[in-house]
Design a protein around this motif. Structure first.
Motif, PDB file in Angstrom:
ATOM      1  N   ASP A 115       0.821  -1.207   0.000  1.00  0.00           N
ATOM      2  CA  ASP A 115       0.000   0.000   0.000  1.00  0.00           C
ATOM      3  C   ASP A 115       0.861   1.266   0.000  1.00  0.00           C
ATOM      4  O   ASP A 115       0.566   2.223  -0.715  1.00  0.00           O
ATOM      5  CB  ASP A 115      -0.932  -0.003   1.210  1.00  0.00           C
ATOM      6  N   PHE A 116       1.913   1.277   0.808  1.00  0.00           N
ATOM      7  CA  PHE A 116       2.803   2.435   0.831  1.00  0.00           C
ATOM      8  C   PHE A 116       3.472   2.627  -0.531  1.00  0.00           C
ATOM      9  O   PHE A 116       3.556   3.748  -1.042  1.00  0.00           O
ATOM     10  CB  PHE A 116       3.870   2.266   1.922  1.00  0.00           C
ATOM     11  N   LEU A 117       3.949   1.532  -1.101  1.00  0.00           N
ATOM     12  CA  LEU A 117       4.591   1.629  -2.414  1.00  0.00           C
ATOM     13  C   LEU A 117       3.610   2.091  -3.478  1.00  0.00           C
ATOM     14  O   LEU A 117       3.963   2.863  -4.378  1.00  0.00           O
ATOM     15  CB  LEU A 117       5.196   0.272  -2.798  1.00  0.00           C
ATOM     16  N   PHE A 118       2.370   1.618  -3.376  1.00  0.00           N
ATOM     17  CA  PHE A 118       1.359   2.040  -4.339  1.00  0.00           C
ATOM     18  C   PHE A 118       1.162   3.546  -4.294  1.00  0.00           C
ATOM     19  O   PHE A 118       1.100   4.213  -5.340  1.00  0.00           O
ATOM     20  CB  PHE A 118       0.032   1.337  -4.067  1.00  0.00           C
ATOM     21  N   VAL A 125       3.335   8.527 -10.909  1.00  0.00           N
ATOM     22  CA  VAL A 125       2.679   8.321 -12.202  1.00  0.00           C
ATOM     23  C   VAL A 125       1.785   9.505 -12.553  1.00  0.00           C
ATOM     24  O   VAL A 125       1.788   9.992 -13.696  1.00  0.00           O
ATOM     25  CB  VAL A 125       1.858   7.013 -12.183  1.00  0.00           C
ATOM     26  N   CYS A 126       1.018   9.983 -11.584  1.00  0.00           N
ATOM     27  CA  CYS A 126       0.137  11.128 -11.836  1.00  0.00           C
ATOM     28  C   CYS A 126       0.951  12.358 -12.244  1.00  0.00           C
ATOM     29  O   CYS A 126       0.581  13.069 -13.186  1.00  0.00           O
ATOM     30  CB  CYS A 126      -0.678  11.446 -10.585  1.00  0.00           C
ATOM     31  N   LEU A 237      -7.922   8.398 -13.501  1.00  0.00           N
ATOM     32  CA  LEU A 237      -7.606   7.236 -14.338  1.00  0.00           C
ATOM     33  C   LEU A 237      -6.192   6.731 -14.075  1.00  0.00           C
ATOM     34  O   LEU A 237      -5.949   5.511 -14.066  1.00  0.00           O
ATOM     35  CB  LEU A 237      -7.768   7.612 -15.813  1.00  0.00           C
ATOM     36  N   ALA A 238      -5.251   7.642 -13.845  1.00  0.00           N
ATOM     37  CA  ALA A 238      -3.865   7.235 -13.561  1.00  0.00           C
ATOM     38  C   ALA A 238      -3.791   6.464 -12.248  1.00  0.00           C
ATOM     39  O   ALA A 238      -3.095   5.436 -12.149  1.00  0.00           O
ATOM     40  CB  ALA A 238      -2.952   8.457 -13.518  1.00  0.00           C
ATOM     41  N   THR A 242      -2.788   2.493 -11.951  1.00  0.00           N
ATOM     42  CA  THR A 242      -1.672   2.128 -11.066  1.00  0.00           C
ATOM     43  C   THR A 242      -2.132   1.126 -10.020  1.00  0.00           C
ATOM     44  O   THR A 242      -1.420   0.176  -9.696  1.00  0.00           O
ATOM     45  CB  THR A 242      -1.104   3.383 -10.384  1.00  0.00           C
ATOM     46  N   ALA A 243      -3.329   1.325  -9.476  1.00  0.00           N
ATOM     47  CA  ALA A 243      -3.882   0.382  -8.504  1.00  0.00           C
ATOM     48  C   ALA A 243      -4.085  -0.994  -9.134  1.00  0.00           C
ATOM     49  O   ALA A 243      -3.833  -2.031  -8.498  1.00  0.00           O
ATOM     50  CB  ALA A 243      -5.203   0.906  -7.946  1.00  0.00           C
TER      51      ALA A 243
END
Length: 280
Positions: A115-118, A125-126, A237-238, A242-243
């Motif tokens: 979760d932290f890395l996400f 990414v955004c 969307l980004a 990514t999720a």
């Protein structure tokens, strides 16, 4: 449930994109809004001259997404410490960390490493998506154009879009400051996975924060209203894509607690009905 989740998270941004394109990009609403905020006598946007407003809404406001990204990065770094400590092999060190109240934090970070890395990657990414779109459309801000006393021509993003190389020096579409607030949407996907009771509040709050960030720049003449809306669409969307990369199609749509509850239900059903157990 999966279809509803993806219909909601893909459908709403895509519907908003169609509406924004038709209602703003194909009309003069953006210019009409900015005209109301522009003083033709002084050839300025009066609010842009208020220095405290600039500090409050543009500089200080960045604290929220900046600190969120920093906390996520620190959590991701701490998440690798607990496995390295390995209290089973180093009981003294484990006992020391337990006494110093550090162990619960390290365990928490280790359990939520993904979760932290996400969150860290989603923020990156955004930022990358917004930067790409800015440089490959080269749209100038209202205050920079001849419409409001500037020297650059007013163009729409789709008139100058270049996929494989930079389109020019303009960097106004989509709204960068607004995207900083919208990136908090990454927390919504984490919150929803764990069925945190405030996950919908995080969604609404992230959208509101991005809208406020973007609107303040509209008032100052540094963006059109559609720039804010486009930023929200692309960031949503980004974050979703990514999720998907981090959690997978099925795991993202089905919250963690729901899967645990289903597993417990299956175990309970099997224990209650031995006849339905499969042979070894």
């Amino acid at each position: 449930m999966k279809s509803r989740f993806y219909a909601y998270n893909f459908g709403i941004p895509m519907l908003c994109a169609a509406l924004v394109f038709l209602m703003f990009d194909m009309t003069g609403i953006d210019i009409a809004i900015s005209n109301l905020l522009f003083d033709p006598q002084t050839q300025t946007f009066p609010i842009d001259k208020i220095h405290f407003f600039e500090k409050l809404t543009h500089k200080w406001a960045r604290i929220i997404p900046d600190w969120t990204a920093e906390i996520a990065l620190i959590g991701a770094l701490l998440s690798v410490i607990w496995p390295l400590v390995n209290p089973h092999k180093r009981p003294r060190l484990g006992a020391f960390l337990q006494r110093s109240k550090v162990a619960p934090l390290l365990r928490f970070c280790a359990e939520h490493r993904r979760d932290f890395l996400f969150v860290v990657v989603a923020f990156a990414v955004c930022t990358g998506v917004i930067h790409f779109l800015k440089s490959h459309t080269s749209v100038y801000c209202p205050i920079e154009t001849t419409l409001y006393g500037g020297k650059m021509p007013h163009i729409e993003w789709y008139e100058n879009f270049q996929l494989f190389h930079e389109a020019g020096s303009g960097r106004c579409w989509p709204g960068g400051h607004a995207s900083g607030g919208f990136t908090m949407l990454a927390l919504y996907f984490v919150a929803r996975r764990y069925q945190w009771r405030f996950s919908k509040a995080i969604l609404s709050g992230s959208l509101l924060l991005g809208f406020i960030y973007g609107t303040t720049r509209v008032l100052q003449g540094w963006h059109y209203m559609s720039h804010t809306l486009w930023a929200g669409i692309f960031v949503w969307l980004a974050c979703l894509l990514t999720a998907l990369a981090f959690y997978g199609w099925a795991r993202l749509a089905l919250p963690v607690l729901s899967r645990r509850e289903q597993t417990l239900s299956r175990v309970a059903a099997t224990s209650a009905c031995p006849a339905f157990r499969t042979a070894d």
